[in-house]
Design a protein around this motif. Structure first.
Motif, PDB file in Angstrom:
ATOM      1  N   ARG A 152       0.824  -1.218   0.000  1.00  0.00           N
ATOM      2  CA  ARG A 152       0.000   0.000   0.000  1.00  0.00           C
ATOM      3  C   ARG A 152       0.855   1.266   0.000  1.00  0.00           C
ATOM      4  NH1 ARG A 152      -4.891   0.140  -1.704  1.00  0.00           N
ATOM      5  NH2 ARG A 152      -5.027   2.143  -0.634  1.00  0.00           N
ATOM      6  N   GLU A 153       2.073   1.159   0.517  1.00  0.00           N
ATOM      7  CA  GLU A 153       2.966   2.315   0.547  1.00  0.00           C
ATOM      8  C   GLU A 153       3.947   2.312  -0.620  1.00  0.00           C
ATOM      9  OE1 GLU A 153       2.409   4.705   2.739  1.00  0.00           O
ATOM     10  OE2 GLU A 153       0.754   3.445   3.432  1.00  0.00           O
ATOM     11  N   GLY A 154       3.843   1.315  -1.495  1.00  0.00           N
ATOM     12  CA  GLY A 154       4.772   1.185  -2.605  1.00  0.00           C
ATOM     13  C   GLY A 154       4.395   2.034  -3.798  1.00  0.00           C
ATOM     14  N   VAL A 155       5.197   1.918  -4.863  1.00  0.00           N
ATOM     15  CA  VAL A 155       5.055   2.796  -6.024  1.00  0.00           C
ATOM     16  C   VAL A 155       3.738   2.579  -6.761  1.00  0.00           C
ATOM     17  CG1 VAL A 155       6.239   1.247  -7.652  1.00  0.00           C
ATOM     18  CG2 VAL A 155       6.311   3.720  -8.010  1.00  0.00           C
ATOM     19  N   PHE A 156       3.184   1.362  -6.763  1.00  0.00           N
ATOM     20  CA  PHE A 156       1.960   1.112  -7.527  1.00  0.00           C
ATOM     21  C   PHE A 156       0.755   1.830  -6.922  1.00  0.00           C
ATOM     22  CE2 PHE A 156       4.474  -2.565  -8.998  1.00  0.00           C
ATOM     23  CZ  PHE A 156       4.351  -2.354 -10.363  1.00  0.00           C
ATOM     24  N   HIS A 157       0.809   2.103  -5.627  1.00  0.00           N
ATOM     25  CA  HIS A 157      -0.282   2.842  -4.986  1.00  0.00           C
ATOM     26  C   HIS A 157       0.060   4.321  -4.801  1.00  0.00           C
ATOM     27  CE1 HIS A 157      -3.047  -0.432  -3.983  1.00  0.00           C
ATOM     28  NE2 HIS A 157      -1.980  -1.174  -3.745  1.00  0.00           N
ATOM     29  N   GLN A 158       1.282   4.603  -4.389  1.00  0.00           N
ATOM     30  CA  GLN A 158       1.639   5.962  -3.996  1.00  0.00           C
ATOM     31  C   GLN A 158       2.512   6.704  -5.012  1.00  0.00           C
ATOM     32  OE1 GLN A 158       0.243   7.250  -1.388  1.00  0.00           O
ATOM     33  NE2 GLN A 158      -0.681   5.329  -0.696  1.00  0.00           N
ATOM     34  N   GLY A 159       3.017   6.005  -6.013  1.00  0.00           N
ATOM     35  CA  GLY A 159       3.932   6.627  -6.958  1.00  0.00           C
ATOM     36  C   GLY A 159       3.221   7.405  -8.055  1.00  0.00           C
ATOM     37  N   SER A 160       4.003   8.149  -8.825  1.00  0.00           N
ATOM     38  CA  SER A 160       3.512   8.838 -10.011  1.00  0.00           C
ATOM     39  C   SER A 160       4.021   8.107 -11.244  1.00  0.00           C
ATOM     40  CB  SER A 160       3.993  10.293 -10.027  1.00  0.00           C
ATOM     41  OG  SER A 160       3.411  11.020  -8.962  1.00  0.00           O
ATOM     42  N   PHE A 161       3.229   8.119 -12.325  1.00  0.00           N
ATOM     43  CA  PHE A 161       3.534   7.343 -13.525  1.00  0.00           C
ATOM     44  C   PHE A 161       3.436   8.205 -14.775  1.00  0.00           C
ATOM     45  CE2 PHE A 161       2.478   4.060 -10.532  1.00  0.00           C
ATOM     46  CZ  PHE A 161       3.106   2.900 -10.970  1.00  0.00           C
ATOM     47  N   MET A 162       4.168   7.807 -15.803  1.00  0.00           N
ATOM     48  CA  MET A 162       3.979   8.276 -17.173  1.00  0.00           C
ATOM     49  C   MET A 162       4.022   7.047 -18.072  1.00  0.00           C
ATOM     50  SD  MET A 162       6.351  11.650 -17.681  1.00  0.00           S
ATOM     51  CE  MET A 162       6.263  13.071 -16.566  1.00  0.00           C
ATOM     52  N   GLY A 163       3.256   7.080 -19.161  1.00  0.00           N
ATOM     53  CA  GLY A 163       3.249   5.950 -20.086  1.00  0.00           C
ATOM     54  C   GLY A 163       3.164   6.408 -21.528  1.00  0.00           C
ATOM     55  N   ALA A 164       3.604   5.553 -22.438  1.00  0.00           N
ATOM     56  CA  ALA A 164       3.503   5.829 -23.874  1.00  0.00           C
ATOM     57  C   ALA A 164       3.269   4.512 -24.606  1.00  0.00           C
ATOM     58  CB  ALA A 164       4.770   6.498 -24.390  1.00  0.00           C
ATOM     59  N   ALA A 217       7.982   5.406 -13.623  1.00  0.00           N
ATOM     60  CA  ALA A 217       7.336   5.717 -12.347  1.00  0.00           C
ATOM     61  C   ALA A 217       8.390   6.258 -11.389  1.00  0.00           C
ATOM     62  CB  ALA A 217       6.681   4.473 -11.753  1.00  0.00           C
ATOM     63  N   TRP A 218       7.949   7.078 -10.463  1.00  0.00           N
ATOM     64  CA  TRP A 218       8.883   7.588  -9.458  1.00  0.00           C
ATOM     65  C   TRP A 218       8.198   7.662  -8.105  1.00  0.00           C
ATOM     66  CZ3 TRP A 218       6.730  10.463 -13.336  1.00  0.00           C
ATOM     67  CH2 TRP A 218       6.003  11.596 -12.988  1.00  0.00           C
ATOM     68  N   ASN A 219       9.004   7.509  -7.074  1.00  0.00           N
ATOM     69  CA  ASN A 219       8.494   7.568  -5.708  1.00  0.00           C
ATOM     70  C   ASN A 219       8.207   9.018  -5.322  1.00  0.00           C
ATOM     71  OD1 ASN A 219       8.868   4.790  -5.413  1.00  0.00           O
ATOM     72  ND2 ASN A 219      11.006   5.072  -4.834  1.00  0.00           N
ATOM     73  N   VAL A 220       7.136   9.212  -4.559  1.00  0.00           N
ATOM     74  CA  VAL A 220       6.764  10.577  -4.163  1.00  0.00           C
ATOM     75  C   VAL A 220       7.857  11.227  -3.327  1.00  0.00           C
ATOM     76  CG1 VAL A 220       4.273  10.243  -4.286  1.00  0.00           C
ATOM     77  CG2 VAL A 220       5.481   9.614  -2.198  1.00  0.00           C
ATOM     78  N   SER A 221       8.696  10.409  -2.683  1.00  0.00           N
ATOM     79  CA  SER A 221       9.727  10.967  -1.810  1.00  0.00           C
ATOM     80  C   SER A 221      10.766  11.784  -2.572  1.00  0.00           C
ATOM     81  CB  SER A 221      10.438   9.841  -1.055  1.00  0.00           C
ATOM     82  OG  SER A 221      11.021   8.926  -1.964  1.00  0.00           O
ATOM     83  N   ILE A 222      10.943  11.526  -3.883  1.00  0.00           N
ATOM     84  CA  ILE A 222      11.942  12.296  -4.635  1.00  0.00           C
ATOM     85  C   ILE A 222      11.289  13.342  -5.534  1.00  0.00           C
ATOM     86  CG2 ILE A 222      13.648  10.460  -4.547  1.00  0.00           C
ATOM     87  CD1 ILE A 222      13.013   9.833  -7.448  1.00  0.00           C
ATOM     88  N   GLY A 223       9.940  13.385  -5.543  1.00  0.00           N
ATOM     89  CA  GLY A 223       9.184  14.484  -6.147  1.00  0.00           C
ATOM     90  C   GLY A 223       9.646  14.937  -7.508  1.00  0.00           C
ATOM     91  N   CYS A 224       9.970  16.237  -7.621  1.00  0.00           N
ATOM     92  CA  CYS A 224      10.290  16.867  -8.905  1.00  0.00           C
ATOM     93  C   CYS A 224      11.506  16.243  -9.566  1.00  0.00           C
ATOM     94  CB  CYS A 224      10.510  18.361  -8.721  1.00  0.00           C
ATOM     95  SG  CYS A 224       9.024  19.252  -8.233  1.00  0.00           S
ATOM     96  N   GLU A 225      12.468  15.798  -8.776  1.00  0.00           N
ATOM     97  CA  GLU A 225      13.659  15.179  -9.352  1.00  0.00           C
ATOM     98  C   GLU A 225      13.294  13.870 -10.051  1.00  0.00           C
ATOM     99  OE1 GLU A 225      17.504  14.317 -10.528  1.00  0.00           O
ATOM    100  OE2 GLU A 225      16.508  16.197  -9.966  1.00  0.00           O
ATOM    101  N   GLY A 226      12.377  13.103  -9.464  1.00  0.00           N
ATOM    102  CA  GLY A 226      11.915  11.874 -10.104  1.00  0.00           C
ATOM    103  C   GLY A 226      11.203  12.168 -11.412  1.00  0.00           C
ATOM    104  N   ARG A 227      10.342  13.188 -11.394  1.00  0.00           N
ATOM    105  CA  ARG A 227       9.631  13.578 -12.614  1.00  0.00           C
ATOM    106  C   ARG A 227      10.620  13.996 -13.705  1.00  0.00           C
ATOM    107  NH1 ARG A 227       7.040  17.288 -10.605  1.00  0.00           N
ATOM    108  NH2 ARG A 227       5.041  16.266 -10.162  1.00  0.00           N
TER     109      ARG A 227
END
Length: 498
Positions: A152-164, A217-227
């Motif tokens: 529940r705390e992992g990337v599939f629930h809490q992370g941000s994604f982009m796809g193509a 996908a990126w973890n919310v903990s690294i925010g803008c840097e992950g994006r």
């Protein structure tokens, strides 16, 4: 990667060694020690990547062993074992450079998490966890597992994604593109290797319809840097898509935009697949954003024409020219209906698609519905006159596909590569396979692998890890998840019960 274990309790060392042997990562237990003096000898001899050290041992304790061991093996990272009463000692160990500490008794998940956190900067660990992400992502996209099974705390629930999604269109009657598609796939996976970093996940997957897709996908903990890092990956991916486009194939990229969590990503990927024919009208051969397709979703005349065109050109790919001729007659009314609301941009995009899909058709921006329909009929007649016997009949395509899967189930196999070998489109083969077998390609492949795994589980003494690899899974954890979903028990429990 090497690790050593230092603990005076035999049971603890045995438990840790067993847990490590079941992990996906290539950890090797290079030695065990029952006290601090033996640990120092091991450090000199093995120079391990990680040392798991109990604080309380007879003679030289864990803290003193770490203090001296840092000099003897400076590249070793330290992971300590402790009890609740040892918290002050644990704090001191952290000051000495210990990366993690674990409370006894330790669970397999806790140990693996700590090892990953301790050694996460290792390229091998990054690749391992990213491969696991790709496996779980594929299983989720194909409905083999449910997202509720993920942390529940992992990337599939809490992370941000982009796809193509990559829509690869080749001309009717063109040569098989297996080699080019394999090269494109290799270039995309090379993009993941170039951009993979700690805190982000990158994958190239095959969707249920057979299309290739890239996901970041990126973890919310690294925010803008992950994006920023994931956006850099997609810039690289789009360059590869442009390079893969040629006269023999055009690659259109359908982008999801940023999504919060897997559920939103999955919904957008499904939406892109449902509206994929709209690419003919709003940027064929380029990049189309999710919002751009959604803005046209209410125009039924576009969807109707797009789907009829898709069916018509699939008939051409399959050599079913009489079916194409019949569909071309239906197309005239659909084109006239669309023409009443068509924009100049839509006309240019559509005519670009038709000219690519049917080489020899020449349309100008001023061509009317009658002219377009006449060109399509004439093209079908020319192809009909050139008709040659097809190498693959419809019924034979599925039987050849089943034979291929049966021979290659233990390898990395995707419906796209089989479609290339049979010289048909992935979407056509996917539909035909489902019609003939009553299940999707991925579910069939998983069922076959699970059946083979059951045979090995009951008929051999191979370890769970060896069985997973023998049926095509690099990840023991992913294999266990699918096996449990299929049989309702963990592999080890199933072996005992039967």
């Amino acid at each position: 990667m090497k690790l050593v274990i230092a603990d005076d309790e035999n049971l603890v060392r045995y438990a840790i060694r067993s847990m490590v042997s079941e992990m996906d990562a290539a950890w090797t237990v290079a030695g065990e020690a029952t006290n601090g003096e033996d640990l120092l000898e091991l450090l000199v001899e093995q120079q391990p990547n990680v040392a798991i050290v109990d604080i309380h041992m007879p003679g030289l304790n864990g803290l003193e062993a770490i203090r001296r061991g840092k000099v003897l093996s400076p590249m070793t990272k330290w992971l300590i074992l402790t009890g609740y009463s040892d918290f002050q000692y644990a704090q001191e160990a952290v000051k000495l450079g210990a990366s993690e500490y674990l409370l006894k008794p330790v669970s397999p998940d806790e140990l693996e998490r700590a090892l990953y956190a301790t050694y996460k900067d290792s390229r091998e660990m990054l690749l391992l966890h990213n491969e696991r992400f790709g496996s779980n992502l594929t299983a989720l996209l194909h409905g083999l597992i449910a997202v509720r099974q993920e942390d529940r705390e992992g990337v599939f629930h809490q992370g941000s994604f982009m796809g193509a999604v990559f829509e690869q269109d080749r001309p009717a009657g063109g040569p098989a593109r297996a080699e080019a598609h394999a090269a494109f796939y290799r270039q995309l996976t090379a993009c993941t290797d170039r951009h993979l970093n700690c805190g982000i996940h990158l994958a190239i997957v095959t969707l249920p319809g057979g299309e290739l897709a890239a996901v970041g996908a990126w973890n919310v903990s690294i925010g803008c840097e992950g994006r920023r890092q994931v956006a850099g990956f997609f810039e690289d991916v789009l360059r590869e898509a442009r390079k893969a486009s040629s006269q023999e194939e055009s690659v259109t990229v359908l982008a999801t935009g940023e999504c919060r969590g897997f559920k939103e990503l999955n919904a957008r990927l499904a939406g892109l697949q449902q509206l994929r024919e709209l690419r003919f009208f709003c940027g064929f051969g380029g990049v189309i954003e999710y919002g751009g397709l959604q803005s046209l979703a209410g125009r039924q005349e576009l969807l109707t024409l797009g789907r009829k065109l898709t069916a018509a050109f699939e008939y051409l790919h399959e050599g079913r020219y009489l079916n194409f001729q019949n569909t071309a007659l239906e197309l005239e009314a659909a084109i006239k209906n669309w023409e009443r609301t068509a924009t100049e941009g839509e006309r240019r995009s559509l005519f670009l698609y038709i000219g690519h899909a049917a080489p020899g058709i020449r349309l100008s921006d001023r061509s009317g519905a009658d002219a377009v329909a006449q060109e399509l009929r004439s093209y079908g007649e020319r192809m009909l006159r050139q008709l040659q016997s097809k190498d693959i009949a419809q019924s034979d395509a599925v039987s050849q596909m089943l034979q291929y899967i049966d021979r290659h189930y233990a390898e990395e196999v995707a419906i796209g590569q089989i479609a290339d070998l049979l010289n048909v489109t992935p979407s056509y083969l996917s539909t035909l396979f489902h019609k003939k077998t009553g299940m999707t390609f991925m579910k069939y492949l998983t069922r076959l692998r699970m059946g083979k795994a059951e045979e090995l589980l009951l008929g051999t003494r191979l370890s769970i890890k060896q069985i997973a690899e023998a049926v095509g899974y690099f990840s023991t954890r992913h294999f266990t998840k699918l096996f449990t979903e299929t049989f309702g028990k963990y592999p080890s429990d199933y072996r005992k019960s039967v």
